[in-house]
Write a protein that holds these residues in place. Structure first.
Motif, PDB file in Angstrom:
ATOM      1  N   ILE A  79       9.934 -12.523 -15.895  1.00 61.08           N
ATOM      2  CA  ILE A  79       9.126 -11.353 -16.874  1.00 61.08           C
ATOM      3  C   ILE A  79       8.593 -10.036 -16.119  1.00 61.08           C
ATOM      4  O   ILE A  79       7.912 -10.357 -14.970  1.00 61.08           O
ATOM      5  CB  ILE A  79       7.711 -11.974 -17.611  1.00 61.08           C
ATOM      6  N   GLY A  80       9.198  -9.068 -16.554  1.00 63.11           N
ATOM      7  CA  GLY A  80       9.254  -7.734 -15.837  1.00 63.11           C
ATOM      8  C   GLY A  80       8.493  -6.416 -16.633  1.00 63.11           C
ATOM      9  O   GLY A  80       8.861  -6.564 -17.763  1.00 63.11           O
ATOM     10  N   SER A  81       7.712  -5.789 -15.886  1.00 61.57           N
ATOM     11  CA  SER A  81       7.156  -4.738 -16.813  1.00 61.57           C
ATOM     12  C   SER A  81       7.174  -3.443 -15.784  1.00 61.57           C
ATOM     13  O   SER A  81       6.725  -3.558 -14.537  1.00 61.57           O
ATOM     14  CB  SER A  81       5.816  -4.948 -17.227  1.00 61.57           C
ATOM     15  N   PRO A  82       7.288  -2.296 -15.971  1.00 68.66           N
ATOM     16  CA  PRO A  82       7.025  -1.075 -15.636  1.00 68.66           C
ATOM     17  C   PRO A  82       5.253  -0.925 -15.351  1.00 68.66           C
ATOM     18  O   PRO A  82       4.693  -1.461 -16.307  1.00 68.66           O
ATOM     19  CB  PRO A  82       7.942   0.133 -16.059  1.00 68.66           C
ATOM     20  N   VAL A  83       5.150  -0.121 -14.525  1.00 65.80           N
ATOM     21  CA  VAL A  83       3.402   0.124 -14.586  1.00 65.80           C
ATOM     22  C   VAL A  83       3.191   1.145 -15.529  1.00 65.80           C
ATOM     23  O   VAL A  83       3.557   2.242 -15.022  1.00 65.80           O
ATOM     24  CB  VAL A  83       2.946   0.241 -13.031  1.00 65.80           C
ATOM     25  N   TYR A  84       2.417   1.031 -16.463  1.00 62.73           N
ATOM     26  CA  TYR A  84       2.016   2.230 -17.438  1.00 62.73           C
ATOM     27  C   TYR A  84       0.333   2.357 -16.976  1.00 62.73           C
ATOM     28  O   TYR A  84      -0.196   1.538 -17.607  1.00 62.73           O
ATOM     29  CB  TYR A  84       2.294   1.978 -18.902  1.00 62.73           C
ATOM     30  N   ASN A  85      -0.190   3.498 -16.474  1.00 58.85           N
ATOM     31  CA  ASN A  85      -1.509   3.545 -16.393  1.00 58.85           C
ATOM     32  C   ASN A  85      -2.173   2.343 -15.763  1.00 58.85           C
ATOM     33  O   ASN A  85      -3.219   2.018 -16.120  1.00 58.85           O
ATOM     34  CB  ASN A  85      -2.151   4.106 -17.859  1.00 58.85           C
ATOM     35  N   GLY A  86      -1.470   2.132 -14.687  1.00 54.62           N
ATOM     36  CA  GLY A  86      -2.217   0.673 -13.943  1.00 54.62           C
ATOM     37  C   GLY A  86      -1.693  -0.556 -14.709  1.00 54.62           C
ATOM     38  O   GLY A  86      -2.726  -1.516 -14.446  1.00 54.62           O
ATOM     39  N   SER A  87      -1.134  -0.719 -15.803  1.00 56.84           N
ATOM     40  CA  SER A  87      -1.105  -1.928 -16.615  1.00 56.84           C
ATOM     41  C   SER A  87       0.298  -2.249 -16.776  1.00 56.84           C
ATOM     42  O   SER A  87       1.171  -1.328 -16.935  1.00 56.84           O
ATOM     43  CB  SER A  87      -2.127  -1.658 -17.716  1.00 56.84           C
ATOM     44  N   ILE A  88       0.600  -3.443 -17.336  1.00 57.08           N
ATOM     45  CA  ILE A  88       1.930  -3.757 -18.063  1.00 57.08           C
ATOM     46  C   ILE A  88       1.882  -2.948 -19.369  1.00 57.08           C
ATOM     47  O   ILE A  88       0.755  -2.579 -19.854  1.00 57.08           O
ATOM     48  CB  ILE A  88       2.026  -5.299 -18.286  1.00 57.08           C
ATOM     49  N   THR A  89       3.034  -2.923 -19.977  1.00 55.29           N
ATOM     50  CA  THR A  89       3.373  -2.155 -21.145  1.00 55.29           C
ATOM     51  C   THR A  89       2.718  -2.974 -22.310  1.00 55.29           C
ATOM     52  O   THR A  89       2.683  -4.064 -22.408  1.00 55.29           O
ATOM     53  CB  THR A  89       4.749  -1.978 -21.487  1.00 55.29           C
ATOM     54  N   PRO A  90       2.176  -2.272 -23.405  1.00 52.99           N
ATOM     55  CA  PRO A  90       1.326  -2.685 -24.521  1.00 52.99           C
ATOM     56  C   PRO A  90       2.203  -3.730 -25.243  1.00 52.99           C
ATOM     57  O   PRO A  90       1.818  -4.614 -25.628  1.00 52.99           O
ATOM     58  CB  PRO A  90       1.321  -1.184 -25.181  1.00 52.99           C
ATOM     59  N   THR A 108       6.874  -6.414 -11.243  1.00 52.38           N
ATOM     60  CA  THR A 108       6.431  -5.318 -11.575  1.00 52.38           C
ATOM     61  C   THR A 108       7.050  -4.077 -10.894  1.00 52.38           C
ATOM     62  O   THR A 108       7.657  -4.129  -9.676  1.00 52.38           O
ATOM     63  CB  THR A 108       5.008  -5.087 -11.613  1.00 52.38           C
ATOM     64  N   VAL A 109       7.265  -2.861 -11.508  1.00 55.91           N
ATOM     65  CA  VAL A 109       7.709  -1.675 -10.952  1.00 55.91           C
ATOM     66  C   VAL A 109       7.020  -0.254 -11.259  1.00 55.91           C
ATOM     67  O   VAL A 109       6.525  -0.145 -12.387  1.00 55.91           O
ATOM     68  CB  VAL A 109       9.103  -1.487 -11.607  1.00 55.91           C
ATOM     69  N   ALA A 110       6.602   0.398 -10.171  1.00 57.32           N
ATOM     70  CA  ALA A 110       6.093   1.495 -10.129  1.00 57.32           C
ATOM     71  C   ALA A 110       6.815   2.505  -9.054  1.00 57.32           C
ATOM     72  O   ALA A 110       7.143   2.151  -8.042  1.00 57.32           O
ATOM     73  CB  ALA A 110       4.639   1.385  -9.951  1.00 57.32           C
ATOM     74  N   ARG A 111       6.605   4.028  -9.421  1.00 56.94           N
ATOM     75  CA  ARG A 111       7.135   4.909  -8.273  1.00 56.94           C
ATOM     76  C   ARG A 111       6.082   4.801  -7.160  1.00 56.94           C
ATOM     77  O   ARG A 111       6.516   4.976  -5.948  1.00 56.94           O
ATOM     78  CB  ARG A 111       7.155   6.352  -8.877  1.00 56.94           C
ATOM     79  N   LYS A 112       4.901   4.587  -7.414  1.00 56.07           N
ATOM     80  CA  LYS A 112       3.961   4.892  -6.358  1.00 56.07           C
ATOM     81  C   LYS A 112       2.848   3.630  -6.066  1.00 56.07           C
ATOM     82  O   LYS A 112       2.624   2.876  -5.142  1.00 56.07           O
ATOM     83  CB  LYS A 112       3.367   6.275  -6.162  1.00 56.07           C
ATOM     84  N   GLY A 144      -0.062   0.828  -8.471  1.00 56.41           N
ATOM     85  CA  GLY A 144      -0.319   0.024  -9.745  1.00 56.41           C
ATOM     86  C   GLY A 144       0.426  -1.263  -9.900  1.00 56.41           C
ATOM     87  O   GLY A 144      -0.024  -1.988 -10.822  1.00 56.41           O
ATOM     88  N   GLN A 145       1.381  -1.362  -9.042  1.00 56.52           N
ATOM     89  CA  GLN A 145       2.172  -2.782  -9.083  1.00 56.52           C
ATOM     90  C   GLN A 145       1.428  -4.018  -9.211  1.00 56.52           C
ATOM     91  O   GLN A 145       1.475  -5.019  -9.781  1.00 56.52           O
ATOM     92  CB  GLN A 145       3.229  -2.766  -8.113  1.00 56.52           C
ATOM     93  N   THR A 146       0.539  -4.100  -7.908  1.00 62.34           N
ATOM     94  CA  THR A 146      -0.360  -5.198  -7.753  1.00 62.34           C
ATOM     95  C   THR A 146      -1.205  -5.766  -8.792  1.00 62.34           C
ATOM     96  O   THR A 146      -1.500  -6.744  -9.429  1.00 62.34           O
ATOM     97  CB  THR A 146      -0.738  -5.361  -6.549  1.00 62.34           C
ATOM     98  N   PHE A 147      -1.882  -4.514  -9.674  1.00 60.13           N
ATOM     99  CA  PHE A 147      -2.691  -4.766 -10.648  1.00 60.13           C
ATOM    100  C   PHE A 147      -1.962  -5.500 -11.961  1.00 60.13           C
ATOM    101  O   PHE A 147      -2.251  -6.464 -12.692  1.00 60.13           O
ATOM    102  CB  PHE A 147      -3.488  -3.716 -11.269  1.00 60.13           C
ATOM    103  N   ALA A 148      -0.762  -4.899 -11.989  1.00 63.08           N
ATOM    104  CA  ALA A 148       0.061  -5.543 -13.050  1.00 63.08           C
ATOM    105  C   ALA A 148       0.645  -6.772 -13.067  1.00 63.08           C
ATOM    106  O   ALA A 148       0.647  -7.736 -13.797  1.00 63.08           O
ATOM    107  CB  ALA A 148       1.201  -4.356 -13.697  1.00 63.08           C
ATOM    108  N   ILE A 174       7.812  -6.806  -6.455  1.00 61.57           N
ATOM    109  CA  ILE A 174       7.472  -5.559  -6.907  1.00 61.57           C
ATOM    110  C   ILE A 174       8.608  -4.652  -6.537  1.00 61.57           C
ATOM    111  O   ILE A 174       9.278  -4.573  -5.437  1.00 61.57           O
ATOM    112  CB  ILE A 174       5.982  -5.022  -6.791  1.00 61.57           C
ATOM    113  N   GLY A 175       8.891  -3.511  -7.168  1.00 63.68           N
ATOM    114  CA  GLY A 175       9.828  -2.661  -6.906  1.00 63.68           C
ATOM    115  C   GLY A 175       9.373  -1.206  -6.952  1.00 63.68           C
ATOM    116  O   GLY A 175       8.458  -0.918  -7.835  1.00 63.68           O
TER     117      GLY A 175
END
Length: 203
Positions: free
Chosen positions: A79-90, A133-137, A139-143, A166-167
């Protein structure tokens, strides 16, 4: 043996790329693999109605039951999610909330024995789980922690890799996960670990 990948991203992009790296490796090892893209589905939030206790399934009518049944039949979940505002997607959060809560009542009743719940074996017990989890910079570890905590409370066996799964991709919205050579190698080793654990469990 089946692996289900679930992509929580609302677009075609980096998260799906990393999940597919894992699924490709597992397919080459003989697993049946499938990818579910939540962007193509309607998943409403849990309404807290407790209808799943009486009915032994979620009573909210949308795409949930279709995906949930695939989750139940799989030996492993990626299960994968990008990081949106420090979280997985809604939408992914809504899926996991409902999957965790309704599955708990499939084999249990809302009652305690001497002041405690006796859960026993649950529908997801000892399935293998891999969070990405994936982010540009940042938030990955919280998600990542959100996904891992969900898996741990639902009795999964969580599989790791030789570094964080994480990516790092997506600067200015770019789709460039293919340039993250370290991240790709981590995902490939994640697939190797899933292969090892599931085959040991099935032996």
């Amino acid at each position: 043996m089946k692996i289900l990948g679930i992509c929580g991203s609302p677009r075609v992009g980096n998260t799906e790329y990393y999940i597919n790296v894992v699924l490709k490796e597992l397919a080459e090892s003989g697993f049946e693999v499938e990818l579910v893209r939540l962007r193509d589905k309607s998943i409403n939030q849990c309404e807290g109605c407790y209808g799943c206790i009486e009915n032994k399934k979620c009573v909210v009518n949308d795409s949930f039951e279709e995906i949930f049944n695939k989750m139940l039949k799989a030996d492993g979940l990626v299960i994968g999610s990008p990081v949106y505002n420090g979280s997985i997607t809604p939408r992914l959060k809504a899926l996991l909330d409902r999957a965790g809560f309704s599955s708990r009542w499939m084999k249990n009743d809302l009652k305690t024995d001497k002041g405690k719940y006796d859960w026993g074996q649950m529908p997801f017990s000892r399935k293998v789980f891999a969070p990405i989890t994936v982010a540009r910079k940042t938030g990955q570890t919280f998600a990542y922690a959100q996904l891992a905590l969900w898996a741990s409370v639902n009795d999964f066996i969580i599989t790791g890799s030789n570094y964080w799964t994480i990516g790092s991709a997506g600067t200015s919205g770019s789709i460039n996960a293919n340039e993250d050579t370290e991240g790709i190698s981590i995902m490939q080793h994640l697939a190797e670990n899933m292969d090892h654990v599931i085959k040991k469990l099935k032996a």
